[in-house]
Design a protein around this motif. Structure first.
Motif, PDB file in Angstrom:
ATOM      1  N   LEU A   1       2.283 -16.628  -6.235  1.00 12.41           N
ATOM      2  CA  LEU A   1       1.956 -15.264  -5.819  1.00 12.41           C
ATOM      3  C   LEU A   1       2.597 -14.231  -6.748  1.00 12.41           C
ATOM      4  O   LEU A   1       1.966 -13.224  -7.109  1.00 12.41           O
ATOM      5  CB  LEU A   1       2.413 -15.042  -4.378  1.00 12.41           C
ATOM      6  CG  LEU A   1       1.703 -15.910  -3.330  1.00 12.41           C
ATOM      7  CD1 LEU A   1       2.388 -15.799  -1.973  1.00 12.41           C
ATOM      8  CD2 LEU A   1       0.224 -15.538  -3.212  1.00 12.41           C
TER       9      LEU A   1
ATOM     10  N   HIS B   1       1.950 -10.005  -7.789  1.00  8.38           N
ATOM     11  CA  HIS B   1       2.450  -9.442  -6.537  1.00  8.38           C
ATOM     12  C   HIS B   1       3.970  -9.281  -6.620  1.00  8.38           C
ATOM     13  O   HIS B   1       4.672 -10.162  -7.099  1.00  8.38           O
ATOM     14  CB  HIS B   1       2.090 -10.347  -5.361  1.00  8.38           C
ATOM     15  CG  HIS B   1       0.613 -10.439  -5.112  1.00  8.38           C
ATOM     16  ND1 HIS B   1      -0.091  -9.424  -4.524  1.00  8.38           N
ATOM     17  CD2 HIS B   1      -0.289 -11.423  -5.393  1.00  8.38           C
ATOM     18  CE1 HIS B   1      -1.370  -9.766  -4.429  1.00  8.38           C
ATOM     19  NE2 HIS B   1      -1.518 -10.974  -4.959  1.00  8.38           N
TER      20      HIS B   1
ATOM     21  N   VAL C   1       5.961  -9.785  -1.294  1.00 12.70           N
ATOM     22  CA  VAL C   1       5.523 -11.048  -0.706  1.00 12.70           C
ATOM     23  C   VAL C   1       6.238 -11.270   0.626  1.00 12.70           C
ATOM     24  O   VAL C   1       7.472 -11.328   0.679  1.00 12.70           O
ATOM     25  CB  VAL C   1       5.809 -12.242  -1.641  1.00 12.70           C
ATOM     26  CG1 VAL C   1       5.306 -13.543  -1.011  1.00 12.70           C
ATOM     27  CG2 VAL C   1       5.173 -12.020  -3.009  1.00 12.70           C
TER      28      VAL C   1
ATOM     29  N   ARG D   1       1.325  -7.119   0.015  1.00 12.91           N
ATOM     30  CA  ARG D   1      -0.016  -7.512  -0.423  1.00 12.91           C
ATOM     31  C   ARG D   1      -0.166  -9.008  -0.620  1.00 12.91           C
ATOM     32  O   ARG D   1      -1.226  -9.488  -1.039  1.00 12.91           O
ATOM     33  CB  ARG D   1      -0.359  -6.795  -1.729  1.00 12.91           C
ATOM     34  CG  ARG D   1      -0.533  -5.288  -1.577  1.00 12.91           C
ATOM     35  CD  ARG D   1      -1.824  -4.954  -0.824  1.00 12.91           C
ATOM     36  NE  ARG D   1      -2.985  -5.522  -1.477  1.00 12.91           N
ATOM     37  CZ  ARG D   1      -3.625  -4.960  -2.506  1.00 12.91           C
ATOM     38  NH1 ARG D   1      -3.191  -3.811  -2.997  1.00 12.91           N
ATOM     39  NH2 ARG D   1      -4.680  -5.540  -3.030  1.00 12.91           N
ATOM     40  N   ALA D   2       0.897  -9.771  -0.321  1.00 17.04           N
ATOM     41  CA  ALA D   2       0.819 -11.229  -0.407  1.00 17.04           C
ATOM     42  C   ALA D   2       1.652 -11.828   0.721  1.00 17.04           C
ATOM     43  O   ALA D   2       2.712 -11.294   1.075  1.00 17.04           O
ATOM     44  CB  ALA D   2       1.318 -11.731  -1.757  1.00 17.04           C
TER      45      ALA D   2
ATOM     46  N   PRO E   1      -9.063 -12.368  -0.436  1.00 20.65           N
ATOM     47  CA  PRO E   1      -7.788 -11.847  -0.929  1.00 20.65           C
ATOM     48  C   PRO E   1      -7.833 -10.380  -1.404  1.00 20.65           C
ATOM     49  O   PRO E   1      -6.868  -9.933  -2.002  1.00 20.65           O
ATOM     50  CB  PRO E   1      -7.525 -12.755  -2.109  1.00 20.65           C
ATOM     51  CG  PRO E   1      -8.882 -12.994  -2.698  1.00 20.65           C
ATOM     52  CD  PRO E   1      -9.820 -13.069  -1.510  1.00 20.65           C
TER      53      PRO E   1
ATOM     54  N   VAL F   1      -5.230  -8.611   0.899  1.00 17.86           N
ATOM     55  CA  VAL F   1      -3.965  -9.359   0.943  1.00 17.86           C
ATOM     56  C   VAL F   1      -4.237 -10.802   0.542  1.00 17.86           C
ATOM     57  O   VAL F   1      -5.236 -11.397   0.943  1.00 17.86           O
ATOM     58  CB  VAL F   1      -3.319  -9.302   2.350  1.00 17.86           C
ATOM     59  CG1 VAL F   1      -4.248  -9.852   3.425  1.00 17.86           C
ATOM     60  CG2 VAL F   1      -1.987 -10.035   2.373  1.00 17.86           C
ATOM     61  N   SER F   2      -3.360 -11.348  -0.309  1.00 20.28           N
ATOM     62  CA  SER F   2      -3.434 -12.764  -0.671  1.00 20.28           C
ATOM     63  C   SER F   2      -2.646 -13.575   0.348  1.00 20.28           C
ATOM     64  O   SER F   2      -1.557 -13.170   0.780  1.00 20.28           O
ATOM     65  CB  SER F   2      -2.858 -12.998  -2.069  1.00 20.28           C
ATOM     66  OG  SER F   2      -3.725 -12.524  -3.076  1.00 20.28           O
TER      67      SER F   2
ATOM     68  N   THR G   1      -6.099 -16.437  -2.690  1.00 21.05           N
ATOM     69  CA  THR G   1      -5.108 -15.669  -3.459  1.00 21.05           C
ATOM     70  C   THR G   1      -5.755 -15.105  -4.719  1.00 21.05           C
ATOM     71  O   THR G   1      -6.617 -15.744  -5.328  1.00 21.05           O
ATOM     72  CB  THR G   1      -3.899 -16.546  -3.850  1.00 21.05           C
ATOM     73  OG1 THR G   1      -4.355 -17.707  -4.576  1.00 21.05           O
ATOM     74  CG2 THR G   1      -3.137 -17.003  -2.618  1.00 21.05           C
TER      75      THR G   1
END
Length: 341
Positions: A176, A181, A184, A244-245, A269, A272-273, A335
């Motif tokens: 990630l 990103h 996380v 965002r992850a 994704p 958001v992943s 992702t």
């Protein structure tokens, strides 16, 4: 072959090995090479040889059964592992019994029940939250060999087959981060669980090595279930600055997370992943397919069963044997780099 009963000598002749090697290949596969074991199994199939389990068990004072103790039989994570165990036990003439450590009043009951030579020839334990006192010898009870699989008991030098969970969590988190990103989040499993703790350790290590803080408000609670993943998604939606992850500590929670977001119109994704851990069958069938860490679950089961058979055949080998299986990241559609998708 003529119509007389097929014997172990016929198998040995067909495989080009000794009868002792045939016996080891069937009853203690870890003590022969994989090539030899395959040759013996092919000879068994070609000759039609079958073990007489009743006679053998009577001679050796065995039950003919191995017990797998799992926390929550309904968890799909265990299916491939149990299939791997069965594939090793069947040629050895052993039955696989499965019991749930969460089914009774406490986790220790099933462990004590089956850690008894009159109930099982060996136990494979998947529950690291069992009290160590449940494994203590009891007066008048002969204890069969025990192998821990996937989880473990801290401070107990027991034979164990598993993976490096901290390293696996680092791989997922670094994936990630490498996508770009810098925010996380992590959805955890049950806080008392050793898998939860070591995967969270790997997540924190990856952030620290990237020079990023580990924010408490981005650590979301869970319990390894689909429902807890959905609840974590609601918590994520309520955050004032959403990361965002998201790395979920297992695939079930990741699938629940993605499903709950879809119901709210949040795109994975693009918005958001989401990544998981385990690579259960469901992971490739959710939308989008889940990026996750692949555990070789069938291989874990095979190695746990082989190790247990070795210990049944030679109890003097019992000790802190650790077999660590390799893992790999499986990149799928859940992702993407920030702004992509």
């Amino acid at each position: 072959m003529d119509k007389r009963a097929i014997s172990i000598r016929d198998v040995a002749q067909a495989a080009g090995v000794s009868t002792a090697t045939v016996s080891r290949a069937l009853n203690a596969p870890g003590r022969v090479s994989e090539e030899t074991r395959r040759a013996v199994l092919e000879a068994v199939k070609a000759t039609g040889y079958s073990v007489n389990p009743a006679g053998r068990n009577l001679r050796q004072r065995r039950t003919g059964s191995v017990v797998a103790l799992v926390p929550n039989i309904a968890n799909p994570f265990f299916s491939a592992i149990l299939a791997g165990i069965s594939s090793v036990l069947r040629p050895a003439g052993l039955n696989l019994l499965i019991a749930d450590t969460l089914a009774g009043e406490n986790r220790e009951g099933p462990v004590r029940d089956y850690l008894d030579r009159t109930r099982s020839d060996g136990v494979i334990l998947f529950d690291g939250n069992v009290s160590p006192t449940a494994l203590e010898p009891r007066a008048g009870v002969e204890t069969p060999p025990l192998v821990m699989a996937c989880e473990w008991l801290e401070g107990r030098p027991l034979p164990h087959v598993g993976i490096d969970n901290a390293a696996g969590a680092r791989v997922v988190t670094e994936h990630l981060l490498n996508l770009g990103h810098r925010d996380v989040a992590h959805v955890m499993g049950p806080p008392e669980n050793v898998l939860t703790q070591t995967r969270a350790e790997g997540y924190r290590t990856a952030l620290a090595e990237a020079g990023l803080p580990c924010r408490d408000d981005w650590i979301l609670p869970g319990d390894f279930s689909l429902a807890s993943g959905a609840r974590a998604a609601e918590m994520w939606l309520a955050l004032p600055d959403r990361p965002r992850a998201v790395f979920c500590s297992n695939d079930e929670m990741a699938c629940g997370f993605i499903s709950a977001l879809a119901a709210k119109g949040v795109s994975v994704p693009r918005d958001v992943s989401v990544a998981g851990f385990d690579d259960i069958e469901l992971a490739q069938h959710v939308h989008p397919p889940l990026t996750t860490l692949h555990q070789p679950r069938r291989a874990l089961g095979i190695d746990a069963a082989k190790l247990l058979l070795d210990l049944i055949a030679a109890p003097e080998l019992y000790g802190a044997t650790h077999r660590i299986e390799p893992v790999e990241l499986v990149r799928r559609g859940s992702t993407a780099a920030p702004g992509d998708g």
